[in-house]
Scaffold this motif. Structure first.
Motif, PDB file in Angstrom:
ATOM      1  N   GLY A  85       0.841  -1.190   0.000  1.00 26.15           N
ATOM      2  CA  GLY A  85       0.000   0.000   0.000  1.00 26.15           C
ATOM      3  C   GLY A  85       0.874   1.236   0.000  1.00 26.15           C
ATOM      4  O   GLY A  85       2.104   1.153  -0.110  1.00 26.15           O
ATOM      5  N   LYS A  86       0.223   2.376   0.098  1.00 22.95           N
ATOM      6  CA  LYS A  86       1.006   3.608   0.141  1.00 22.95           C
ATOM      7  C   LYS A  86       0.367   4.598   1.099  1.00 22.95           C
ATOM      8  O   LYS A  86      -0.842   4.591   1.341  1.00 22.95           O
ATOM      9  N   VAL A  87       1.224   5.444   1.666  1.00 20.54           N
ATOM     10  CA  VAL A  87       0.811   6.553   2.517  1.00 20.54           C
ATOM     11  C   VAL A  87       1.181   7.833   1.784  1.00 20.54           C
ATOM     12  O   VAL A  87       2.319   7.977   1.311  1.00 20.54           O
ATOM     13  N   VAL A  88       0.239   8.740   1.677  1.00 15.44           N
ATOM     14  CA  VAL A  88       0.489  10.019   1.005  1.00 15.44           C
ATOM     15  C   VAL A  88       0.520  11.120   2.066  1.00 15.44           C
ATOM     16  O   VAL A  88      -0.450  11.307   2.804  1.00 15.44           O
ATOM     17  N   VAL A  89       1.656  11.815   2.156  1.00 10.31           N
ATOM     18  CA  VAL A  89       1.863  12.858   3.159  1.00 10.31           C
ATOM     19  C   VAL A  89       2.027  14.192   2.456  1.00 10.31           C
ATOM     20  O   VAL A  89       3.029  14.432   1.784  1.00 10.31           O
ATOM     21  N   ASP A  90       1.009  15.035   2.567  1.00  5.42           N
ATOM     22  CA  ASP A  90       1.008  16.338   1.895  1.00  5.42           C
ATOM     23  C   ASP A  90       1.452  16.223   0.436  1.00  5.42           C
ATOM     24  O   ASP A  90       2.291  16.983  -0.062  1.00  5.42           O
ATOM     25  N   GLY A  91       0.883  15.243  -0.259  1.00  3.01           N
ATOM     26  CA  GLY A  91       1.134  15.059  -1.690  1.00  3.01           C
ATOM     27  C   GLY A  91       2.304  14.163  -2.034  1.00  3.01           C
ATOM     28  O   GLY A  91       2.449  13.750  -3.191  1.00  3.01           O
ATOM     29  N   GLN A  92       3.138  13.811  -1.061  1.00  2.00           N
ATOM     30  CA  GLN A  92       4.303  12.958  -1.306  1.00  2.00           C
ATOM     31  C   GLN A  92       3.933  11.513  -1.000  1.00  2.00           C
ATOM     32  O   GLN A  92       3.466  11.195   0.095  1.00  2.00           O
ATOM     33  N   GLU A  93       4.140  10.598  -1.972  1.00  2.00           N
ATOM     34  CA  GLU A  93       3.756   9.206  -1.822  1.00  2.00           C
ATOM     35  C   GLU A  93       4.910   8.372  -1.262  1.00  2.00           C
ATOM     36  O   GLU A  93       6.064   8.536  -1.661  1.00  2.00           O
ATOM     37  N   TYR A  94       4.555   7.454  -0.355  1.00  2.13           N
ATOM     38  CA  TYR A  94       5.514   6.512   0.222  1.00  2.13           C
ATOM     39  C   TYR A  94       4.908   5.106   0.127  1.00  2.13           C
ATOM     40  O   TYR A  94       3.887   4.830   0.765  1.00  2.13           O
ATOM     41  N   SER A  95       5.504   4.247  -0.684  1.00  4.64           N
ATOM     42  CA  SER A  95       5.027   2.871  -0.824  1.00  4.64           C
ATOM     43  C   SER A  95       5.552   2.031   0.335  1.00  4.64           C
ATOM     44  O   SER A  95       6.739   2.102   0.677  1.00  4.64           O
ATOM     45  N   LEU A  96       4.668   1.230   0.921  1.00 10.01           N
ATOM     46  CA  LEU A  96       5.048   0.387   2.047  1.00 10.01           C
ATOM     47  C   LEU A  96       4.652  -1.055   1.767  1.00 10.01           C
ATOM     48  O   LEU A  96       3.478  -1.353   1.527  1.00 10.01           O
TER      49      LEU A  96
END
Length: 277
Positions: A85-96
Motif C-alpha cells: 500500500g502507500k501513505v500520502v503525506v502532503d502530496g508525497q507518496e511513500y510505498s510500504l
C-alpha cells in the motif's frame, strides 16, 4: 475515536476479566474500509488501524483532538502489516510493503492511506504521540532495519528485534517504535519482565497463523500480575506501572511502541523472577 482514561493500579487489583479487557485490550482495530483509533490518557497516545479498500482513508479526528489537522501537535509511526500500500503525506507518496515503517512528523497537514490492490489490501497500524519539534518524514523498509538477534531455543524466546523509530534510527520527539519476530517453536516475549515507569507502551500482536492461536499477555504490578487472552491483530495498552510480557500457543510477531518522558530504549527497570506473583 474511542477515549480511554488512566487507571490506578490499586483499583486494577479488583477488576474482573471483562473490566480488565475493556480498559487495556484493543480488540477491533482493523475493519475493511475503515480507520479505527483509541485515544489513551497514558501519555496521550493514539493507537490506530486502517484498511483502505475503495479509495483512500484520511488520518483525522478534529472532534477528539480539537486541532485543525491530526499532526498539528503530534507525530506518528506507521507500519504496514498487510499487502502493499502507500501513505500520502502532503502530496508525497511513500510505498510500504509488509513490515515497512514510515515516520511522519509534526506539522504535516494531510496523511492518507491507500491499498495497491483492493482485493488484497494493505493493513496500516499506527501509533501517534505528542510532539514539540518537527522531524522529517522518513521511510525505512524492513530490509534496511538493523536486526538484533536475541534469545535461545532452550528459553523458548529466540527472536529478532527491529528498531525503526529510536535514538539511533529514525529521529522523533518521543515516539519509539519497532517490531519483534519470534522464531518457529519460540513463544515467550519480554521474560524476565521489566517496567519503565517513565513511559507507556502499546503492543500489537499479529502473524498468529491459525484461527485459534492466542497470546497470553501478562500485565499488572510485579506482585499482582494479571493476564489477557489476545487474538491475532489485537493490541494491548501497557501502563507505566505494569509489566508487559507474553507467551503464545505458537510463534508470532508483535509491534511495540513507547512514548513518555525518556527517549532511551534501554530505560527500563528489570523485575527479578522471585518478585513476580
Amino acid at each position: 475515536m474511542e477515549v480511554r482514561h488512566t487507571t490506578n493500579p490499586n483499583d486494577v487489583k479488583q477488576y474482573t476479566t471483562e473490566r480488565l479487557r475493556s480498559e487495556f485490550l484493543i480488540d477491533s482495530l482493523f475493519a475493511a474500509g475503515e480507520i479505527n483509533m483509541v485515544y489513551s490518557h497514558y501519555d496521550r497516545v493514539v493507537t490506530g488501524g486502517a484498511i483502505p479498500i475503495n479509495g483512500s482513508l484520511t488520518l483525522e479526528d478534529k472532534e477528539t483532538l480539537k486541532t485543525e489537522y491530526f499532526l498539528e501537535r503530534r507525530e506518528v509511526g506507521i507500519i504496514n502489516i498487510g499487502a502493499e500500500g502507500k501513505v500520502v503525506v502532503d502530496g508525497q507518496e511513500y510505498s510500504l510493503n509488509k513490515r515497512d515503517c514510515l515516520y511522519v512528523g509534526l506539522g504535516n497537514q494531510e496523511v492518507t492511506f491507500e491499498s495497491s490492490n483492493s482485493s488484497d489490501p494493505a493493513k496500516f497500524y499506527f501509533v501517534s504521540s505528542l510532539a514539540h519539534k518537527q522531524y522529517p518524514t522518513k521511510k525505512i523498509p524492513i530490509e534496511e532495519a538493523e536486526p538484533n538477534r536475541l534469545g535461545s531455543d532452550s528459553e523458548s524466546n529466540k527472536r529478532t528485534i527491529y528498531k525503526y523509530i529510536h535514538q539511533d534510527g529514525i529521529q522523533s520527539c518521543q515516539l519509539m517504535m519497532g517490531m519483534t519476530l519470534l522464531e518457529p517453536n519460540n513463544m515467550w516475549n519480554t521474560m524476565p519482565a521489566h517496567l519503565h515507569d517513565r513511559r507507556m507502551e502499546v503492543y500489537l500482536y499479529f502473524d498468529l497463523d491459525q484461527e485459534d492461536s492466542r497470546v497470553f499477555h501478562f500485565m499488572g504490578e510485579p506482585n499482582e500480575t494479571r493476564h489477557l487472552v489476545v487474538k491475532n491483530e489485537q493490541a494491548v495498552l501497557s501502563p507505566p506501572w505494569s509489566i508487559h510480557s507474553g507467551v503464545g500457543t505458537n510463534n508470532y510477531t508483535f509491534i511495540w511502541a513507547m512514548a513518555g518522558e525518556n527517549y532511551t530504549f534501554t530505560d527500563m527497570d528489570s523485575v527479578k523472577m522471585e518478585e513476580l506473583k
